[in-house]
Structure formats: C-alpha cells, structure tokens
Write an enzyme that holds these catalytic residues in place. Structure first.
Site, PDB file in Angstrom:
ATOM      1  N   THR A  33      -6.857   0.689   2.461  1.00 43.26           N
ATOM      2  CA  THR A  33      -7.516  -0.096   3.519  1.00 43.26           C
ATOM      3  C   THR A  33      -7.826   0.863   4.670  1.00 43.26           C
ATOM      4  OG1 THR A  33      -5.348  -0.800   4.346  1.00 43.26           O
ATOM      5  CG2 THR A  33      -6.512  -2.317   2.907  1.00 43.26           C
ATOM      6  N   LYS A  76      -0.364   2.627  -1.279  1.00 45.77           N
ATOM      7  CA  LYS A  76      -1.263   2.476  -0.144  1.00 45.77           C
ATOM      8  C   LYS A  76      -0.427   1.999   1.039  1.00 45.77           C
ATOM      9  CE  LYS A  76      -3.086  -0.617   1.579  1.00 45.77           C
ATOM     10  NZ  LYS A  76      -2.895  -1.497   2.801  1.00 45.77           N
ATOM     11  N   THR A 103       8.335  -3.060   0.055  1.00 42.94           N
ATOM     12  CA  THR A 103       7.385  -2.402   0.954  1.00 42.94           C
ATOM     13  C   THR A 103       5.942  -2.326   0.485  1.00 42.94           C
ATOM     14  OG1 THR A 103       6.833  -0.309   1.909  1.00 42.94           O
ATOM     15  CG2 THR A 103       7.868  -0.245  -0.199  1.00 42.94           C
ATOM     16  N   GLU A 143      -1.377   4.693  10.634  1.00 46.51           N
ATOM     17  CA  GLU A 143      -2.632   4.456  11.357  1.00 46.51           C
ATOM     18  C   GLU A 143      -2.730   5.314  12.602  1.00 46.51           C
ATOM     19  OE1 GLU A 143      -3.984   0.029   9.906  1.00 46.51           O
ATOM     20  OE2 GLU A 143      -2.695   0.167  11.652  1.00 46.51           O
ATOM     21  N   ASN A 200      -6.459  -0.755  15.420  1.00 46.63           N
ATOM     22  CA  ASN A 200      -5.934  -2.112  15.384  1.00 46.63           C
ATOM     23  C   ASN A 200      -6.559  -3.052  16.391  1.00 46.63           C
ATOM     24  OD1 ASN A 200      -4.061  -2.167  13.171  1.00 46.63           O
ATOM     25  ND2 ASN A 200      -3.114  -0.466  14.291  1.00 46.63           N
ATOM     26  N   THR A 250     -13.126  -6.598  13.633  1.00 42.39           N
ATOM     27  CA  THR A 250     -14.404  -6.844  14.304  1.00 42.39           C
ATOM     28  C   THR A 250     -15.465  -5.805  13.974  1.00 42.39           C
ATOM     29  OG1 THR A 250     -13.410  -5.773  16.206  1.00 42.39           O
ATOM     30  CG2 THR A 250     -13.493  -8.165  16.213  1.00 42.39           C
TER      31      THR A 250
END
Lengths: 410, 410
Positions: A156, A182, A193, A279, A405, A410
């Site tokens: 992702t 992932k 997890t 991230e 995030n 959006t």
C-alpha cells in the site's frame, strides 16, 4: 535459544520452497492506479497451515473467513488484495467468501483451503467485480518465479518490496522457508501483525508449525512499531507443503530448532525491513536491551523506546537527545532498577556512550551527530540488573509520516 | 457527580485566591533568550498543600526534593524554572535544594516549605548562578497581579498562556481557586502530569485537599495526550491558604463537592488548553465516549482514540477517515462489544454521523470536510453497551510537531 547460524539466504521469496507458485497483477481495486493490487500464492499440494491474527476487536472480514477456513489446519492457496481492507463493511464476509470461491474454482481446489486477506482503506465497500475479472489472468500466470509480483501486489504505502528466503538443512535434505510481507503504517502488531505470507517445504505437523510461528512472531513482528496503531487486518500465516520429504517434525527436537532458526531468519528480516519502510521513515532504529531482570522486561523497554514520538523525531534530526531515551525507559510498563542504566548509540559511522549509571556523561555533540547521520541506528541499553535481553525495531518520525497520513484517502 | 454549575470564571490565575502573589522574569536559564524562565508563587500564610507526581521511573531532581518538602503537608511558595529539567544530572538534587534555600532566604520562610519544579531539556547540568542572581529581583516584584508573568515564565514550547480561576461560594463566602499550567510536548500524563500550580483560599484539611486533587486529576490531566510520552518532571500541586475563613472542609460534604466542582472547572480548562496547545497542533480534539460498560472502559477508549497517530494526522487534513477511529477503538485495552458502536463528528460548523452499528454509513465527504475544518473537533462515540462515559483531549499531528521535536535541542 534460537539457532542463529544454521541457514543460508537464497532468492525466491515465497516460491523458494518446492511446489509454490505466485503472481500479482493490477485488476483495478486501487482506483485510477496501474499498481498491482491482487496476488495469489499457490501450492501444488495441500499444506499444513497456521496463522496468527490481529488482537484488534475490529477484525477485517477476511480475518474471520480465514479463521474459519483454517479450522482444519489445511490450506493450499492465499489470495490477497491491496487498496481496500474490506473491514467495517456490511457485506464484508460475503465479499471475502466470494474471493475464496472465485479463486478456488479457477485453481480447481476447495474454497475451504483458501487463506484470504485484504489491506488498504477501512470502511469502504470492496467491489468484487474487478477481482472477479482479474482472477483468471492472475491464476493463468502463476509461476515459480512470481514471488516479487505477489510481493508488489500486496503493497500500500510501502516503498520497498519485502521478501526473504533461507535454505536450512534438515536430516541432510535441503529445505526452504520463504516469505513476503507488507506494512508501512498502522504498524504496532499485538500478538500477530500486518500481512506476512510464509511458505516452506519442510514436513512439519500442525501443532509444531503453530508453535514455531508463535514463538518466532513474538520476537520479530511483535517487536516492531511504526506508529503505535494496531491494524484491523494483521495476519501472519505459513503453509508447509512437506515436499522436502524429511521425516515430519512432530516434537521439539533438533530438527524443530533448525526450522525455528530458519523461520527466525526469514521473519526477523521481514520485520526489520517493515520498520525500515515505516511510513515516511528515513532511518531504521534497532534497540537492543540487555542486562534486564528478564526477557519480558527487556521487550517492554525496547518496544517503548522505539515507539516514543519524541525520540523518533530526534533521530530524524540526528540529534543525540538521550534524555528522551531515558524518559521512555522510565515510563515503560515494567519493573526494574533505573539507576544503573547505560545507553550507547551506534551506527556504521561510529559509536558513542551518552549515559552511564542513569546520568548523562560528557560526549561530543559533533561526534554524536556524525554517528546518527547513518540510516541504521542502533540503541544499546544495558540495565545491569540481570540476564534478560530483547531487540525491537522502529523508524524515525518525519514530515513525510504526517504527509502520507494526512493525505492517504484524499 | 461533579457539580458543573456552581462556579464563575474570574481573572487572576494563581493570584485570584486571597493572599497569593506571583512573578516571573528572565534570568538567563534559557540561553541566548530574553524569554521569562524563572517564576515564584508565594502565599503570605503557610498553606495546606498536596501534589501528584509523574509515574515515570526517571524522576526529575525537583520532584524528589518536593516530595521530601511536602511530607508534612505544608508549603508556602513555589519556585519553577523553565529551559532545563534538572533531570538525570549528577548534582540535580543539590541544585534543586539550592533553589529552595536561596528563594526561602529571600522570602524569609522555611526552605522546607518550598515546592520546586523545573522543565526543559533533560540531562544537561542546570547552572544555579543565573537563578541565584535572579531570585532577589524576582521576589522583590512579587505581586497580586503577577500570575501572567509566572505563567509565561514556566512555558517551553508552549504557544499560549494557560491560566484559569473561578469563584465558588462556600458557606456564603466567596472563595477562589486558580491555576497556571505549562505543557505542550512529552504530554501523556500518568496519574500526575506536566506542571500545574493551583492555589485556593478555601480552608480545607490535607486529607480532603489530596482527595479532591486526585479525583479531579483523574478526569482532567490524566485524560490528555499530545504525544504519548510521559514526562520525567510532571507535577500538579495545590496550595490552600484557608484565607476565605470558611469552616475547614474535613469530610466529603456539600462544601467539599462545591470545592471539587470549582477545582474541576479550573483543572479541566487548563488540561483542555494544554491539548489545544499541543506541540505543532492546529486543532483541539475532544473525544466523548458514552454507553460504555463502565467509566474506566470509556476512559481507555477515549484516550486511545485521541492518541492514535493515524487519526491525529487525518484530523490535520480535515479527513473524515473514521476507519482509523474504529481501528483505535478496537485496539483499546478494554472489554466491550464493538458491534453496536456509532461515531459522530461535530464542530461549530456542523455534525455528521460516519458509522453506526460498527459499519460505515454513507455520508457526504464534502460536508464532513466542512465539519472538520473547524479548530475544535468533537468525536462522539456511543458504544450502546452500558452507562459508562468519559472525555479525553488531544490534538492533531502536524508537520510542526516533527519540526519542533527534530529541532528542540539544536
């Protein structure tokens, strides 16, 4: 004790073990994207299988269907989509079951032998049409060199493919254990997890397979945190085909320990790469705690340190703000004597002791900045209060974490 | 039940109550800055006093000295510096004791009646010289209108002054309760919190004072989180001078409840402002949980939601990513039935239900974005599983949080 040295890294990911085939393609679940979003991993024989699931009370529909399908401890294939978590949707179970049915039919196996998983946005209906349309193409091109495609199709916000495989020697036979994984955000596994799919050709019964998976998971994925958020769709599962033709492992003997050692090498490296690919991360943080009263205490402290937002932000700036490390050690939910603790920071570029016996010691800020400018930082904490030890993996907190995030949907 | 309506807001902060004087000046603890960094709050009579401290195992030296000085339940003044936490320093205790000695001498009171606190960087020696030099000037200008100066002098990364006072009526007498508070990062109080200094002229004995402080703290400061990091120097303390001349409160009667109601108004508003002023924050998040099996369950859920990094980042983007709310509810460490939960988002600009009975419902993303573009967001969670309720306060996660904490020491 884990056998750390009885394996060799090999290529092939989930297809390293005999009889496993994989593929991943774009079918259009990720709207307006050409990125791969549907993967299948297939074994040409029925496997013993085990899985661990998220402890989140909100469970993705695929988790519930997989739990049902794995009741008999058998599986033959895994289907996974990215781009949509199929969670908190009214028709989620129905859709997850449909994914099993459609892919089972195409592979000519039983729908009850399918492990199903989804990852992506929570709470938006998953359209089965794109998946239904894509399955025939996906199955047709299943390949023993398809691990990377599958790996890419489960990503992702991940920026790196995460696949690892090892060769172990059991009873003189070459056996293989491999996996893909992932996960980049919503990473704070609790007993299970993210998504990790593991395969092996080792012959091992269900009881031992599950025991090994849990044991290794506790010291690998469960020691990773990116942001403290435990996902609704976490799952780590393993399929063991037995095609290595060793005498089936049925007790905790030396063969079992060899298997656990290889599994550790696979899962630890996948987990570590998950932290590195957190991230927005620019740095992997690896926290070693030694000298704790026991391993559990060491675990809690290691995980608390790599979870501290303030410490993570300091690492982003290569700032040796060790007070934040000590602060995090101090609020870790465990009992120990804080007064003897020492802290050392290390990387490929050097190492530096910043704290001894609970107090700061003079060190060169310039030298510390140099050590911390590397992209892998080790934090070595010695409590001098026993024999317990643990390692945890995390990453720095950066502008890009906020960016990713604040803009994900959006 | 807290009496929510038997008080009126007044000016004056910690000097609203009779007999309290305060001041704050720059003495040079914050190197190269002209910002105020040393404060004193003084009572012209000896007070009953109570305090709650951080549960972090690493405790700032001032905490240890204050605990010692408050053993007799009496205090007459508070001295606080910002810019340095005086924590994890070899000579920390010595320095904190010196701060008490020097200020006590200047005020002509006993050094054992001083509450001492420090806030700022951990693990760097605190130079007493600047403080020693500044104390005479500071004491000379103590004033009944000095609350704002003191409030400014305890700020670190804070961007707003946080002071509140109320008038309550006890036995027909006008009584006052006021406070100042600092805190912007390293905010995840655990039983005690940050720095908050409260004063009152209500006559109340030590036992009742401590009981009231703990009761109100549990539902105010302990329900705030900015970043999940529990500081080493958290402290909330209260001095009660008795100068209102009411009959001393010695049991949990109606007067006690009136006092608790006023204290709640002060502490809740200070705590709420602390969340609003969280490091880098652009929005105050206020999470109301109702319908929980009990209050403790509601507390855990409310605090978990406002602590989720993913949810906080979504709020920064005014993105109604309610899946992240449900995810956080799901991993909260509490037992309840998740299947009936509903979630509503509200602000001055409107409200919108995003989830009912555990599943998403159709809503206008445009309308949601509008609601979330306000700077105070309410998250209303109804578990429909009992009578328990709670409120927690947090803030959004922004680029500036990373910026502030990647650059704090440098």
């Amino acid at each position: 004790m884990i056998k750390f040295d009885e394996f060799e890294f090999v290529d092939g990911g989930v297809c390293a073990a005999a009889g496993f085939y994989a593929n991943g393609i774009n079918v259009g679940v990720k709207k307006g994207s050409t990125k791969k979003d549907l993967a299948i991993i297939y074994s040409d024989v029925k496997c013993n299988a085990a899985a661990l699931y998220t402890q989140n009370k909100v469970k993705g529909a695929p988790i519930i269907v997989t739990q049902q399908n794995l009741k008999d401890g058998k599986a033959q294939a895994i289907i996974v989509n990215s781009g949509n978590a199929n969670t908190c949707n009214e028709n989620g179970i129905e859709i997850a079951e449909k994914m099993c049915e459609l892919s089972a039919k195409e592979m000519d196996i039983s729908k009850d032998d399918i492990i199903v998983a989804s990852t992506g946005v929570i709470g938006q209906p998953l359209n089965i049409d794109a998946i239904e349309k894509g399955i025939p193409t996906l199955v047709k091109s299943l390949s023993a060199s398809g691990s990377l495609n599958a790996c890419q199709a489960i990503m992702t916000t991940d920026t790196r493919e995460k696949q690892v495989a090892v060769e172990v020697n059991i009873q003189g036979r070459r056996c293989y254990i491999g996996g893909i994984s992932k996960g980049s955000g919503m990473i704070n596994p609790n007993m299970a997890t993210m998504l990790a799919f593991l395969t092996t050709d080792v012959a091992i019964n269900n009881e031992m397979l599950k025991k090994a998976l849990k044991r290794v998971n506790d010291i690998t994925y469960n020691m990773v945190s990116v942001d403290g958020d435990t996902s609704t769709n976490d799952m780590v599962c393993i399929m063991a085909s037995g095609k290595a033709n060793n005498d089936e492992i049925i007790k905790e003997d030396s063969d079992y320990e060899t298997f656990v050692g290889g599994l550790y090498a696979v899962m630890m490296n996948l987990a570590r790469e998950t932290a590195r690919d957190g991230e927005g991360a620019t740095k992997l943080l690896e926290c070693f705690v030694i000298g704790a009263p026991d391993d559990d205490t060491a675990k809690v402290i290691a995980k608390t340190v790599i979870s501290s937002s303030l410490f993570k932000a300091a690492m982003f700036a290569s700032d040796a703000n060790w007070g934040r490390i000590l602060c995090a050690i101090g609020y870790a939910q465990a009992e120990f004597d804080i007064s003897r603790v020492s802290v050392e920071l290390a990387s490929d570029l050097g190492k530096i002791v910043v704290c001894a016996e609970g107090s700061g010691i003079n060190f060169s800020e310039k030298a510390a900045k140099q050590v911390l400018s590397a992209d892998e930082i080790k934090i070595l904490i010695d409590l001098k209060d026993g024999e317990g030890k643990a390692v945890a993996w995390g990453c720095d907190l950066t502008y890009d974490y906020v960016k990713i995030n604040a803009e994900y949907r959006t």
